[in-house]
Design an enzyme around this catalytic site. Structure first.
Site, PDB file in Angstrom:
ATOM      1  CE  LYS A   1      -2.137  -0.865   3.916  1.00 58.52           C
ATOM      2  NZ  LYS A   1      -1.647  -2.177   4.347  1.00 58.52           N
TER       3      LYS A   1
ATOM      4  NE  ARG B   1      -4.966  -1.234   9.371  1.00 59.31           N
ATOM      5  CZ  ARG B   1      -3.741  -0.993   8.868  1.00 59.31           C
ATOM      6  NH1 ARG B   1      -3.484   0.112   8.220  1.00 59.31           N
ATOM      7  NH2 ARG B   1      -2.806  -1.858   9.036  1.00 59.31           N
TER       8      ARG B   1
ATOM      9  NE  ARG C   1       7.269  -2.705   6.434  1.00 57.55           N
ATOM     10  CZ  ARG C   1       5.972  -2.483   6.255  1.00 57.55           C
ATOM     11  NH1 ARG C   1       5.521  -1.972   5.125  1.00 57.55           N
ATOM     12  NH2 ARG C   1       5.094  -2.798   7.194  1.00 57.55           N
TER      13      ARG C   1
ATOM     14  NE  ARG D   1       5.947  -0.347  10.116  1.00 52.05           N
ATOM     15  CZ  ARG D   1       4.861  -0.342   9.382  1.00 52.05           C
ATOM     16  NH1 ARG D   1       4.865   0.278   8.217  1.00 52.05           N
ATOM     17  NH2 ARG D   1       3.786  -0.967   9.784  1.00 52.05           N
TER      18      ARG D   1
ATOM     19  NE  ARG E   1       1.619  -4.754  11.229  1.00 48.53           N
ATOM     20  CZ  ARG E   1       2.838  -4.866  10.685  1.00 48.53           C
ATOM     21  NH1 ARG E   1       3.802  -5.506  11.322  1.00 48.53           N
ATOM     22  NH2 ARG E   1       3.073  -4.345   9.513  1.00 48.53           N
TER      23      ARG E   1
HETATM   24  P1  ADP Z   1       0.591  -2.222   7.935  1.00 44.69           P
HETATM   25  O1  ADP Z   1      -0.449  -2.114   6.861  1.00 44.69           O
HETATM   26  O2  ADP Z   1       1.860  -2.869   7.476  1.00 44.69           O
HETATM   27  O3  ADP Z   1       0.075  -2.820   9.217  1.00 44.69           O
HETATM   28  P2  ADP Z   1       0.373   0.626   8.591  1.00 44.69           P
HETATM   29  O4  ADP Z   1       1.491   1.608   8.568  1.00 44.69           O
HETATM   30  O5  ADP Z   1      -0.761   0.852   7.669  1.00 44.69           O
HETATM   31  O6  ADP Z   1       1.087  -0.762   8.318  1.00 44.69           O
HETATM   32  O7  ADP Z   1      -0.227   0.526  10.077  1.00 44.69           O
HETATM   33  C1  ADP Z   1       0.599   0.335  11.205  1.00 44.69           C
HETATM   34  C2  ADP Z   1      -0.249   0.320  12.494  1.00 44.69           C
HETATM   35  O8  ADP Z   1      -0.900   1.588  12.655  1.00 44.69           O
HETATM   36  C3  ADP Z   1      -1.383  -0.691  12.528  1.00 44.69           C
HETATM   37  O9  ADP Z   1      -0.935  -1.976  12.946  1.00 44.69           O
HETATM   38  C4  ADP Z   1      -2.327  -0.039  13.545  1.00 44.69           C
HETATM   39  O10 ADP Z   1      -1.876  -0.225  14.887  1.00 44.69           O
HETATM   40  C5  ADP Z   1      -2.196   1.420  13.230  1.00 44.69           C
HETATM   41  N1  ADP Z   1      -3.218   1.856  12.240  1.00 44.69           N
HETATM   42  C6  ADP Z   1      -2.995   2.264  10.960  1.00 44.69           C
HETATM   43  N2  ADP Z   1      -4.135   2.597  10.340  1.00 44.69           N
HETATM   44  C7  ADP Z   1      -5.132   2.381  11.245  1.00 44.69           C
HETATM   45  C8  ADP Z   1      -6.555   2.516  11.227  1.00 44.69           C
HETATM   46  N3  ADP Z   1      -7.213   2.957  10.132  1.00 44.69           N
HETATM   47  N4  ADP Z   1      -7.244   2.193  12.332  1.00 44.69           N
HETATM   48  C9  ADP Z   1      -6.634   1.774  13.438  1.00 44.69           C
HETATM   49  N5  ADP Z   1      -5.304   1.617  13.534  1.00 44.69           N
HETATM   50  C10 ADP Z   1      -4.550   1.912  12.461  1.00 44.69           C
END
Ligand code: ADP
Length: 193
Positions: free
Chosen positions: A14, A89, A128, A134, A145
């Protein structure tokens, strides 16, 4: 002008594709995870509330994320389009974003789902984690996740399918091939508008 959302599991690309699409269409890329990590790094009150959830691989509570992202999306920068990634999400987030979008002239044109097999997702995320450090890219949190994605985010695929704006794109192979496939889908969707 395009308003699009990338909806895909962790590791599907993404962030990478979001950047490339934003450059292609000349619109901002808004990534929920990047925004949240920025708050954690800056030590804001929101960052302090969010960071435990993020480290555990859990979702940050809906109300916090909805307020953060809809405020950003409501700004002038995204008036002429945007590429969203990582938000909504959960179904409550999607419902709130939907009614807000209708009221604020920010309704989504197309939702792109990137299809990547789970073993490939795990492989990419572990790599990654080794390269970027990270903190949530470790074996245990990755599994958490992916489960959270399957339980809480995957239902959004049907939500957008029912609204006729879901586009599924093969997310494996060279990065630039994936980008072209997404652009083809989005352009076709825009034509039908
Ligand atoms: P990935 O898709 O690899 O999990 P992201 O950078 O999109 O990475 O998200 C990292 C973390 O940020 C998630 O595991 C969550 O804790 C938080 N997060 C991101 N977007 C949302 C969302 N829309 N609602 C709730 N938590 C979120």
């Amino acid at each position: 002008m395009v308003r699009t959302l990338l909806l895909a599991p962790p590791g599907a690309g993404k962030g990478t594709q979001g950047e490339r699409l934003a450059a292609h269409y000349g619109v901002p890329h808004l990534a929920a995870g990047d925004q949240l990590r920025g708050h954690v790094a800056d030590g804001t009150p929101l960052g302090a509330q969010a960071h435990g959830y993020m480290d555990r691989g859990e979702l940050v509570p809906d109300d916090l994320v909805v307020r953060l992202i809809l405020d950003l999306l409501g700004g002038d920068a995204s008036r002429d389009g945007f590429v969203l990634d990582g938000f909504p999400r959960t179904l409550p987030q999607a419902e709130q974003a939907h009614s807000w979008g209708l009221a604020n002239d920010r309704a989504l044109d197309a939702v792109v789902s990137l299809l990547v097999p789970e073993d490939e997702l795990v492989r990419r995320l572990l790599e990654r984690g080794r390269e970027s450090g990270r903190s949530d890219d470790n074996d245990e949190t990755i599994r958490k996740r992916l489960k959270v994605y399957n339980d809480q985010t995957a239902p959004l695929l049907d939500y957008y399918r029912q609204r006729g704006i879901l586009h599924e794109v093969e997310g494996t192979g060279p990065v630039e091939d994936v980008t072209s496939r997404i652009i083809d889908e989005i352009d076709a969707a825009l034509q039908q508008r």
